[in-house]
Design an enzyme around this catalytic site. Structure first.
Site, PDB file in Angstrom:
ATOM      1  N   ASN A   9       2.236  36.087  20.625  1.00  0.00           N
ATOM      2  CA  ASN A   9       1.279  35.049  21.011  1.00  0.00           C
ATOM      3  C   ASN A   9       1.185  35.054  22.540  1.00  0.00           C
ATOM      4  O   ASN A   9       2.111  34.638  23.218  1.00  0.00           O
ATOM      5  CB  ASN A   9       1.808  33.694  20.488  1.00  0.00           C
ATOM      6  CG  ASN A   9       1.038  32.507  21.027  1.00  0.00           C
ATOM      7  OD1 ASN A   9      -0.041  32.660  21.602  1.00  0.00           O
ATOM      8  ND2 ASN A   9       1.588  31.314  20.857  1.00  0.00           N
ATOM      9  N   LYS A  11      -0.582  33.279  24.412  1.00  0.00           N
ATOM     10  CA  LYS A  11      -0.941  31.971  24.994  1.00  0.00           C
ATOM     11  C   LYS A  11      -2.059  32.202  26.024  1.00  0.00           C
ATOM     12  O   LYS A  11      -2.874  33.092  25.808  1.00  0.00           O
ATOM     13  CB  LYS A  11       0.291  31.293  25.586  1.00  0.00           C
ATOM     14  CG  LYS A  11       1.440  31.255  24.569  1.00  0.00           C
ATOM     15  CD  LYS A  11       2.552  30.339  24.915  1.00  0.00           C
ATOM     16  CE  LYS A  11       3.580  30.375  23.780  1.00  0.00           C
ATOM     17  NZ  LYS A  11       4.649  29.404  23.958  1.00  0.00           N
ATOM     18  N   HIS A  95      -0.209  25.524  16.292  1.00  0.00           N
ATOM     19  CA  HIS A  95       0.882  25.781  17.234  1.00  0.00           C
ATOM     20  C   HIS A  95       1.293  24.469  17.909  1.00  0.00           C
ATOM     21  O   HIS A  95       0.452  23.604  18.170  1.00  0.00           O
ATOM     22  CB  HIS A  95       0.439  26.795  18.296  1.00  0.00           C
ATOM     23  CG  HIS A  95       1.573  27.258  19.145  1.00  0.00           C
ATOM     24  ND1 HIS A  95       2.012  26.540  20.224  1.00  0.00           N
ATOM     25  CD2 HIS A  95       2.381  28.336  19.053  1.00  0.00           C
ATOM     26  CE1 HIS A  95       3.052  27.176  20.763  1.00  0.00           C
ATOM     27  NE2 HIS A  95       3.288  28.265  20.083  1.00  0.00           N
ATOM     28  N   GLU A  97       1.946  23.693  20.840  1.00  0.00           N
ATOM     29  CA  GLU A  97       1.228  23.343  22.083  1.00  0.00           C
ATOM     30  C   GLU A  97      -0.131  22.720  21.773  1.00  0.00           C
ATOM     31  O   GLU A  97      -0.608  21.869  22.513  1.00  0.00           O
ATOM     32  CB  GLU A  97       1.099  24.589  22.975  1.00  0.00           C
ATOM     33  CG  GLU A  97       2.430  24.917  23.638  1.00  0.00           C
ATOM     34  CD  GLU A  97       2.670  26.394  23.909  1.00  0.00           C
ATOM     35  OE1 GLU A  97       1.704  27.172  23.913  1.00  0.00           O
ATOM     36  OE2 GLU A  97       3.847  26.761  24.114  1.00  0.00           O
ATOM     37  N   GLU A 165       8.869  26.994  14.262  1.00  0.00           N
ATOM     38  CA  GLU A 165       9.121  27.029  15.696  1.00  0.00           C
ATOM     39  C   GLU A 165       9.658  25.675  16.147  1.00  0.00           C
ATOM     40  O   GLU A 165       8.872  24.751  16.379  1.00  0.00           O
ATOM     41  CB  GLU A 165       7.823  27.332  16.449  1.00  0.00           C
ATOM     42  CG  GLU A 165       7.179  28.636  16.040  1.00  0.00           C
ATOM     43  CD  GLU A 165       6.270  29.180  17.132  1.00  0.00           C
ATOM     44  OE1 GLU A 165       6.579  30.244  17.668  1.00  0.00           O
ATOM     45  OE2 GLU A 165       5.274  28.523  17.470  1.00  0.00           O
ATOM     46  N   GLY A 171       9.708  28.447  24.821  1.00  0.00           N
ATOM     47  CA  GLY A 171       9.559  28.635  26.256  1.00  0.00           C
ATOM     48  C   GLY A 171      10.696  28.040  27.070  1.00  0.00           C
ATOM     49  O   GLY A 171      10.610  27.927  28.290  1.00  0.00           O
ATOM     50  N   SER A 211      11.708  31.288  21.942  1.00  0.00           N
ATOM     51  CA  SER A 211      12.594  32.087  22.804  1.00  0.00           C
ATOM     52  C   SER A 211      13.182  33.312  22.103  1.00  0.00           C
ATOM     53  O   SER A 211      14.332  33.659  22.310  1.00  0.00           O
ATOM     54  CB  SER A 211      13.695  31.215  23.401  1.00  0.00           C
ATOM     55  OG  SER A 211      13.122  30.213  24.239  1.00  0.00           O
ATOM     56  N   GLY A 232       6.402  34.443  22.066  1.00  0.00           N
ATOM     57  CA  GLY A 232       5.541  34.046  23.181  1.00  0.00           C
ATOM     58  C   GLY A 232       5.851  34.868  24.417  1.00  0.00           C
ATOM     59  O   GLY A 232       5.466  36.031  24.532  1.00  0.00           O
TER      60      GLY A 232
HETATM   61  P1  PGA Z   1       8.318  31.572  23.360  1.00  0.00           P
HETATM   62  O1  PGA Z   1       7.060  30.993  22.571  1.00  0.00           O
HETATM   63  O2  PGA Z   1       8.700  32.868  22.697  1.00  0.00           O
HETATM   64  O3  PGA Z   1       7.822  31.778  24.765  1.00  0.00           O
HETATM   65  O4  PGA Z   1       9.405  30.572  23.276  1.00  0.00           O
HETATM   66  C1  PGA Z   1       6.976  31.093  21.169  1.00  0.00           C
HETATM   67  C2  PGA Z   1       5.693  30.455  20.702  1.00  0.00           C
HETATM   68  O5  PGA Z   1       5.288  29.443  21.298  1.00  0.00           O
HETATM   69  O6  PGA Z   1       5.060  30.926  19.753  1.00  0.00           O
END
Ligand code: PGA
Length: 248
Positions: A9, A11, A95, A97, A165, A171, A211, A232
């Site tokens: 992803n 983003k 997601h 976010e 998640e 993140g 992460s 991500g």
């Molecule tokens: P991240 O994000 O790997 O940067 O933690 C994962 C995601 O939001 O899908």
């Protein structure tokens, strides 16, 4: 029985030109990978670039969001049909976010999931608890609610992917331990079995996200109910994403 899926992803990262370079590199780096499925989800503006670079390769692509209406006066939105035309095999829905910053609810996630399925695209439905919810010991009830409402009306012969998640792991560099993730994944699968039957539960892939890095992927994947990753930050670099894809 469940082929692992590793989805990146992006983003809101990568322009069209950056995506061309990335996708060329990824295609070369993953040329020989066959026993696992790989997908990248760039911003809408770069979907045509991945389609151009990855067409004919085993790497699929998808969107990070999708609107539920077929067409209409919905300024700024993109329909599932439009994504289909770009060759998207996947579309992320719900997601965290989107839930956190853009008013996404279980109900809108549900509408997105249905619209995507109608277009012949596989939705990647995201669920997961916040830190506050985990600390209040409500992880299972939150995930149960997100599944009940988010997957409402789903027929048991549909193909979907679930991404668990934990919001506190996204993140932040704080991965759930493999055991912590497995505990929730097993719960998710039991809920799937209860609602949609054993076959559906056995066939549906549940990805872990939050992460994921080259050095924690193998341990996560060694868990029986973790069927892949939604990655991500660590997907933005070809070398790091290829290492994740090539976990042993
Ligand atoms: P991240 O994000 O790997 O940067 O933690 C994962 C995601 O939001 O899908």
């Amino acid at each position: 029985m469940r082929k692992p899926l590793i989805a990146g992803n992006f983003k809101m990262y990568k322009t069209i030109s950056e995506t061309h370079i990335y996708a060329k590199g990824l295609r070369a780096a993953l040329a020989s990978v066959a026993d696992r499925e790989v997908a990248v989800c760039p911003p809408f503006t770069a979907l045509a670039a991945v389609a151009e670079e990855l067409r004919g390769s085993p790497i699929a692509w998808g969107s990070q969001n999708v609107h539920w209406e077929k067409q209409g006066a919905f300024t700024g939105e993109i329909s599932a049909e439009m994504l289909k035309e770009l060759g998207c095999r996947f579309a992320i829905a719900g997601h965290s976010e989107r839930r956190q910053y853009f008013g996404e609810t279980d109900q809108t996630v549900n509408k997105r999931m249905h619209a995507v399925l109608v277009a012949g695209i596989t939705p990647i439905v995201c669920i997961g608890e916040t830190l506050q919810e985990r600390e209040a010991n409500t992880t299972f009830s939150v995930v149960e609610r997100q599944m009940k409402n988010g997957l409402q009306g789903l027929v048991s012969n549909a193909t979907i992917v679930i991404a668990y998640e934990p919001v506190w792991a996204i993140g932040t560099g704080k991965t759930a331990t493999p055991a912590q993730a497995q505990e929730v994944h097993a719960f998710i699968r039991s809920q799937l079995a209860k609602t949609f039957g054993d076959t559906f539960a056995k066939l549906t892939r549940v990805l872990y996200g939050g992460s994921v890095k080259p050095d924690n992927m193998s341990a996560l994947m060694s868990q029986p109910d973790i069927d892949g990753g939604l990655v991500g930050g660590a997907c933005l670099d070809v070398e790091s994403f290829s290492k994740i894809v090539r976990y042993q």
